[in-house]
Design a protein around this motif. Structure first.
Motif, PDB file in Angstrom:
ATOM      1  N   ALA A   8     -13.988   1.267   5.866  1.00 14.83           N
ATOM      2  CA  ALA A   8     -13.612   1.360   4.769  1.00 14.83           C
ATOM      3  C   ALA A   8     -13.408   2.775   4.365  1.00 14.83           C
ATOM      4  O   ALA A   8     -11.958   3.168   5.061  1.00 14.83           O
ATOM      5  CB  ALA A   8     -13.644   0.486   3.990  1.00 14.83           C
ATOM      6  N   LYS A   9     -13.624   2.959   4.123  1.00 15.07           N
ATOM      7  CA  LYS A   9     -13.472   4.986   3.718  1.00 15.07           C
ATOM      8  C   LYS A   9     -13.434   6.064   5.291  1.00 15.07           C
ATOM      9  O   LYS A   9     -12.782   6.595   4.775  1.00 15.07           O
ATOM     10  CB  LYS A   9     -15.120   5.275   2.953  1.00 15.07           C
ATOM     11  CG  LYS A   9     -15.620   4.876   1.971  1.00 15.07           C
ATOM     12  CD  LYS A   9     -17.029   5.422   0.966  1.00 15.07           C
ATOM     13  CE  LYS A   9     -16.952   4.721   0.077  1.00 15.07           C
ATOM     14  NZ  LYS A   9     -17.884   5.161  -0.275  1.00 15.07           N
ATOM     15  N   ALA A  10     -13.978   5.824   6.095  1.00 19.03           N
ATOM     16  CA  ALA A  10     -13.803   6.319   7.661  1.00 19.03           C
ATOM     17  C   ALA A  10     -12.020   6.135   7.820  1.00 19.03           C
ATOM     18  O   ALA A  10     -11.790   7.080   8.024  1.00 19.03           O
ATOM     19  CB  ALA A  10     -14.383   6.275   8.223  1.00 19.03           C
ATOM     20  N   LEU A  11     -11.568   4.954   8.073  1.00 18.96           N
ATOM     21  CA  LEU A  11     -10.311   4.591   8.114  1.00 18.96           C
ATOM     22  C   LEU A  11      -9.327   5.095   7.149  1.00 18.96           C
ATOM     23  O   LEU A  11      -8.488   6.065   7.873  1.00 18.96           O
ATOM     24  CB  LEU A  11     -10.198   3.053   8.259  1.00 18.96           C
ATOM     25  CG  LEU A  11     -11.151   2.641   9.820  1.00 18.96           C
ATOM     26  CD1 LEU A  11     -10.768   1.005   9.425  1.00 18.96           C
ATOM     27  CD2 LEU A  11     -10.181   2.830  10.265  1.00 18.96           C
ATOM     28  N   ALA A  12      -9.159   5.045   6.065  1.00 15.13           N
ATOM     29  CA  ALA A  12      -8.875   5.023   5.056  1.00 15.13           C
ATOM     30  C   ALA A  12      -8.853   6.853   5.354  1.00 15.13           C
ATOM     31  O   ALA A  12      -7.486   7.703   5.552  1.00 15.13           O
ATOM     32  CB  ALA A  12      -9.414   5.293   3.785  1.00 15.13           C
ATOM     33  N   ALA A  13     -10.039   7.841   5.472  1.00 16.06           N
ATOM     34  CA  ALA A  13      -9.909   9.153   5.329  1.00 16.06           C
ATOM     35  C   ALA A  13      -9.622   9.792   6.485  1.00 16.06           C
ATOM     36  O   ALA A  13      -9.317  10.653   6.502  1.00 16.06           O
ATOM     37  CB  ALA A  13     -11.728   9.812   5.210  1.00 16.06           C
ATOM     38  N   ASN A  14      -9.689   9.267   7.342  1.00 16.45           N
ATOM     39  CA  ASN A  14      -9.099   9.993   8.787  1.00 16.45           C
ATOM     40  C   ASN A  14      -8.016   8.780   9.542  1.00 16.45           C
ATOM     41  O   ASN A  14      -7.560   8.530  10.775  1.00 16.45           O
ATOM     42  CB  ASN A  14      -9.896   9.826   9.970  1.00 16.45           C
ATOM     43  CG  ASN A  14     -11.149  10.849   9.351  1.00 16.45           C
ATOM     44  OD1 ASN A  14     -11.003  12.036   9.685  1.00 16.45           O
ATOM     45  ND2 ASN A  14     -12.496  10.526   8.609  1.00 16.45           N
ATOM     46  N   LYS A  15      -6.813   7.636   8.599  1.00 16.84           N
ATOM     47  CA  LYS A  15      -5.423   7.005   8.969  1.00 16.84           C
ATOM     48  C   LYS A  15      -5.030   8.117  10.091  1.00 16.84           C
ATOM     49  O   LYS A  15      -4.090   7.463  10.698  1.00 16.84           O
ATOM     50  CB  LYS A  15      -5.041   6.576   7.772  1.00 16.84           C
ATOM     51  CG  LYS A  15      -4.817   7.824   7.160  1.00 16.84           C
ATOM     52  CD  LYS A  15      -3.989   7.232   5.227  1.00 16.84           C
ATOM     53  CE  LYS A  15      -3.873   7.974   4.348  1.00 16.84           C
ATOM     54  NZ  LYS A  15      -3.062   6.479   3.322  1.00 16.84           N
ATOM     55  N   LYS A  16      -4.889   9.145   9.636  1.00 14.91           N
ATOM     56  CA  LYS A  16      -3.693   9.813  10.498  1.00 14.91           C
ATOM     57  C   LYS A  16      -4.300  10.361  11.933  1.00 14.91           C
ATOM     58  O   LYS A  16      -3.678  11.421  12.528  1.00 14.91           O
ATOM     59  CB  LYS A  16      -3.386  11.159   9.493  1.00 14.91           C
ATOM     60  CG  LYS A  16      -2.526  10.817   8.003  1.00 14.91           C
ATOM     61  CD  LYS A  16      -1.969  12.452   7.785  1.00 14.91           C
ATOM     62  CE  LYS A  16      -1.486  11.874   6.512  1.00 14.91           C
ATOM     63  NZ  LYS A  16      -0.509  13.078   5.909  1.00 14.91           N
ATOM     64  N   SER A  17      -5.381  10.920  12.564  1.00 12.42           N
ATOM     65  CA  SER A  17      -6.405  10.942  13.378  1.00 12.42           C
ATOM     66  C   SER A  17      -5.360   9.915  14.448  1.00 12.42           C
ATOM     67  O   SER A  17      -5.919   9.092  14.640  1.00 12.42           O
ATOM     68  CB  SER A  17      -8.005  10.747  13.438  1.00 12.42           C
ATOM     69  OG  SER A  17      -7.672  11.156  14.640  1.00 12.42           O
TER      70      SER A  17
END
Length: 913
Positions: free
Chosen positions: A586-595
């Motif tokens: 969840a944190k990884a997706l939220a922090a890198n949603k623009k990648s």
């Protein structure tokens, strides 16, 4: 008079089309309307029969209509064939007139089927596993030939043109670069399991050891080196295979770790070498080697597929006839006696029984100094790992939250092996000590957690004993310790990297992410090195470098190792109380949603994906947090220290591959900051340590001139002369071969010599509208370049378009000093419209012919005809005389070449005798 044809005969276009079963299949284009193309597809018996032969060996043909939007620029990729449609295979694929994915596939297939396992792509060697041993290409005579041609002889031009592609080429040029140029070298070997990476590294290593003996040293039939250091280096590879390789579904001897071996060379006196008269005086001598290992698959110790095996050493020691001398309770034991081993699918690896392998293992261990007490310590550590696997745990009858050891007999045997009291050891397995700022207390473990703890202990012991063995090998082979009594410190290096290839399975876990991260780092260097070679070629041809545009994998690396990347998010979750896999995702997706490289799963919140350079991979994050924690509980560490086994008691915290001291950092004169106290919560994770190792590896590689060998596994049957298209294409993508070839021709993927361009496409040139800029003062090569520019500008005018962003014309082609380079689809356009140009010229020739005949009939008189006959006879005699003189000159030239070739062949045969 017969009626003339209205147009010339249309040239057959041999193309490739996509196929869901065979990736790409050959076909001939019948017609196209700009949106679709009608093609005639030869039908072959099976996949192995599919070749580029114009359909000559096919059973029948089927017509098909294909949408052109599925192909680059709406153009079907062309085959590299002759006028009859027969395959033209090239040893160096840089010379392929049409360079694209199907061209690479069918070129490799043609060479593979014809017993040629190696193909060159510029500076890269592609090694297709033949699943058979070609003795004739690995003889000592062949070794010497590659050394002589590529290292010792002085030749004009590229010496590689005199030999077939071979891994000997890579090893010889690496030695040449070190010995004569003074630059450290590295050879990077990659590929999937079963592709032949380990065997390729051994072939390279043996050839380097052979080359360093010099041009005339030693008997050409002598394959056993007399130098004990060299022998030790050569034999250390099978030793590491014994402890780090296992049978998998794909490969009977699969390396389950990465390895970087540095061959060390005595470079001699630099000032003397500078003024040496001959190359033999400038050679360098093999002095030793060092080895670094990466990411051993420790999970295989406790769990493996029923069709696979755990590490070879376990089976070897159990199959040994004298196993009881290492532990008396091994007498009568079988594979099934140990849970970690179980029933084995085979007891033979590479044609040798496990028991016979063990004899050689003990022999080689003795050669690297592991004998007597050291050998006993190593073998007992291995047996301890096996015995831990037999422990079972159950609920405590008095308290379900607690656990007790239920396998009392196996536990007593383990206590005896480790020389640790049973009571103390049971507490270490069934309780966990917790520390806070003010107090220390114990927490009981349930049966499942106790079992996981025991397995983690076994995996950690095996991982550390593997590193202990690597250090022992390095102690025996390192030049700093063994060469000239250890008085030298600086050596030249040829590094050989044998590392796991890109992986994508049905279920990808933490290990696959680590492996693919390593491949992304190596791909970044690969891209950088290939770009450098392209830059040199373009500079030679006088082509602007701003035409080179290519995609790198910076976005993927930022996603993985950036400040808010996957590595940072996972490490944060590992130190957070009650950190878990769901929170990490969840944190990884939220922090890198623009990648653009990150993929969010719509069906599983514990799953995420990454667009790697080789393709999309979905990862199941279950167990990520647990797999990333690399600290043994304090209780098990204390238990290990109590053991009388030195590997377990003293080396469980040593994660180095070498006992050699690291070079101290230069002092800055400032007082060092106080070291931070060790925390029970914050510790180096598996990924952090792995990243540190990779950074160290990349730094070492950056200081070398790197050469690449890409290994390909042509089929899953492990049978010779068979190539499966889909799996081969996938490997070519994963190994970066397609990307490398694309990058090597990033701006202009197709090329032809200028002379060929003018010869093939002259009929498409309207010289009145597009005159050449050639002048009388120019050299023939410069005039040819100007002609090609005008010709191609005319012929490719229909493809001219402007860049929508800048409004400037897009460059479709560039003419260099010797070659013309084409954007994707441009050369295919020329080939497809070449026949139309011929039709126009055929009509003009017919018009002139008809006019001549008509005028001759209407105006001809006897006198005029007689005069005309005389003139024609004059011209004919003149032409025949010139033709005869030209033939005689050509005949003399061929005879001269034939004599020279015969003399050269005689000299070579005398050298080989």
């Amino acid at each position: 008079m017969p009626k003339a044809k209205k147009s010339g005969e249309k040239k057959t276009q041999y193309v490739f089309i996509r196929d869901p079963e065979y990736a790409w299949v050959p076909a001939t284009k019948v017609s196209d309307n700009g949106k679709t193309a009608v093609v005639r597809v030869p039908q072959y018996g099976d996949e192995q029969d599919i070749i580029c032969d114009g359909g000559a060996s096919s059973a029948k043909y089927e017509d098909d209509e294909v949408p052109l939007k599925d192909y680059n620029r709406g153009v079907l990729p062309m085959q590299n064939v002759d006028e009859n449609g027969n395959m033209r295979a090239f040893p160096d694929m840089v010379n392929l007139p049409f360079l694209h994915e199907p061209a690479i596939l069918y070129n490799l297939k043609d060479r593979h089927v014809n017993g040629k396992p190696y193909t060159r792509t510029g500076d890269i060697i592609i090694a297709v596993n033949p699943f058979q041993w070609f003795k004739e290409i690995y003889t000592e005579k062949v070794r010497n030939r590659y050394a002589r041609v590529l290292v010792w002889e002085n030749t004009d031009g590229d010496p590689r043109n005199q030999v077939e592609p071979h891994v000997y080429e890579t090893s010889a040029l690496a030695y040449k670069g070190l010995a004569f140029d003074g630059h450290d070298q590295s050879i990077l070997v990659s590929g999937e399991s079963g592709a032949g990476k380990t065997e390729t590294v051994k072939i390279c290593m043996n050839h380097i050891a052979s080359v360093q003996r010099g041009p005339t040293k030693g008997n050409v039939e002598d394959t056993k080196f007399s130098d004990p250091i060299v022998n030790r280096i050569m034999e250390s590879n099978p030793l590491l295979e014994t402890f780090g390789n296992a049978k998998t579904r794909r490969n009977d001897n699969s390396s389950r770790f990465g390895k970087y071996t540095q061959l060390q060379f005595d470079m001699g006196n630099a000032s003397k070498k500078q003024f040496a008269a001959d190359k033999a005086s400038r050679m360098c001598n093999l002095a030793g080697s060092k080895c670094e290992v990466y990411l051993l698959e420790k999970n295989r110790v406790a769990l493996h597929d029923p069709e696979e095996r755990t590490y070879h050493i376990f089976y070897q020691i159990i199959a040994s006839k004298d196993k009881a001398k290492y532990w008396d309770q091994l007498a009568g034991a079988s594979n099934e006696s140990f849970r970690f081993v179980g029933k084995a699918p085979t007891d033979t690896i590479e044609g040798i029984k496990d028991g016979d392998h063990f004899k050689n293992t003990v022999k080689v261990l003795a050669e690297v100094g592991v004998k007597g007490d050291s050998l006993m310590t190593l073998m007992q550590a291995i047996i301890i790992v096996l015995q831990i696997g037999n422990l079972t745990f159950g609920p405590d009858p008095k308290d379900d939250e607690r656990s007790v050891v239920t396998s009392t007999k196996d536990f007593a045997a383990l206590s005896e092996l480790m020389c640790v009291p049973e009571e103390a050891m049971e507490v270490s397995f069934t309780e966990r000590t917790m520390k806070t700022r003010n107090e220390t207390y114990k927490v009981p473990l349930n049966a499942d957690t106790a079992k996981e703890s025991a397995e983690a202990f076994a995996k950690e012991i095996y991982g550390r004993l593997f590193l202990w063995l690597v250090r022992a090998i390095n102690d025996a082979t390192a030049a700093e310790l063994n060469y000239k009594s250890g008085i030298m410190e600086h050596f030249g290096v040829i590094g050989l990297l044998d590392i796991f290839g890109f992986e994508s399975f049905v279920r990808n876990r933490f290990e696959q992410l680590c492996i693919n991260y390593a491949n992304e780092k190596l791909q970044a260097k690969f891209t950088e090195d290939i770009f450098r070679s392209v830059q040199e070629e373009y500079e030679f041809e006088g082509i602007p470098l701003d035409e080179i545009k290519y995609d790198d994998n910076t976005d993927v690396l930022d996603l993985i190792e950036g400040k808010a990347g996957l590595l940072a998010m996972l490490n944060e979750e590992c130190v957070r109380p009650k950190g878990n896999d769901d929170a990490f995702v969840a944190k990884a997706l939220a922090a890198n949603k623009k990648s653009p490289c990150l993929i969010a799963s719509k069906t599983n919140r514990r799953e995420f994906g990454i667009h790697h350079y080789a393709g999309k991979v979905m990862y199941d994050a279950e167990g990520f947090v647990g797999s990333n924690v690399d600290t043994l509980p304090t209780d098990l560490e204390e238990c290990a220290v109590k053991s009388n086994n030195e590997i377990i008691s003293k080396h469980l915290s040593n994660d180095k591959s070498s006992n050699l001291a690291s070079k101290p950092k230069a002092s800055t004169g400032k007082k060092a900051a106080p070291r931070r106290a060790k925390s029970n919560l914050v510790a180096a994770t598996v990924w952090t340590k792995y990243k540190s190792q990779l950074m160290s590896l990349m730094n070492m590689l950056a200081q070398t001139n790197s050469r690449y060998i890409r290994c390909i596994k042509p089929n899953t049957y492990k049978k010779p002369s068979i190539m499966q298209h889909l799996s081969t294409i996938e490997q070519l993508r994963c190994a970066g071969v397609v990307a490398a070839v694309t990058l090597s021709r990033s701006a202009f993927p197709n090329r032809l010599d200028n002379s060929v361009v003018r010869f093939k496409f002259w009929q498409m040139w309207d010289k009145d509208k597009y005159p050449s800029d050639a002048t009388p003062n120019m050299s023939p090569a410069e005039k040819l370049t100007c002609d090609c520019k005008a010709l191609l500008k005319c012929a490719l005018a229909p493809l001219a378009e402007n860049d929508p962003k800048t409004g400037k014309p897009i460059t479709i082609f560039v003419c260099g000093k010797t070659r013309s380079y084409f954007k994707m689809g441009a050369l295919e356009f020329l080939e497809s419209h070449r026949s139309q140009g011929l039709e126009v010229h055929a009509i003009q020739m017919q018009r002139i012919g008809r006019g001549f005949l008509t005028r001759k009939r209407l105006r001809g008189s006897q006198k005029a005809r007689k005069h005309g006959v005389v003139m024609i006879q004059k011209w004919m005699r003149d032409m025949l005389a010139k033709k005869k003189a030209k033939k005689e000159m050509e005949k003399a030239r061929k005879e001269k070449l034939k004599r020279e070739a015969k003399l050269k062949k005689q000299r070579e045969e005398e050298e080989w005798k």
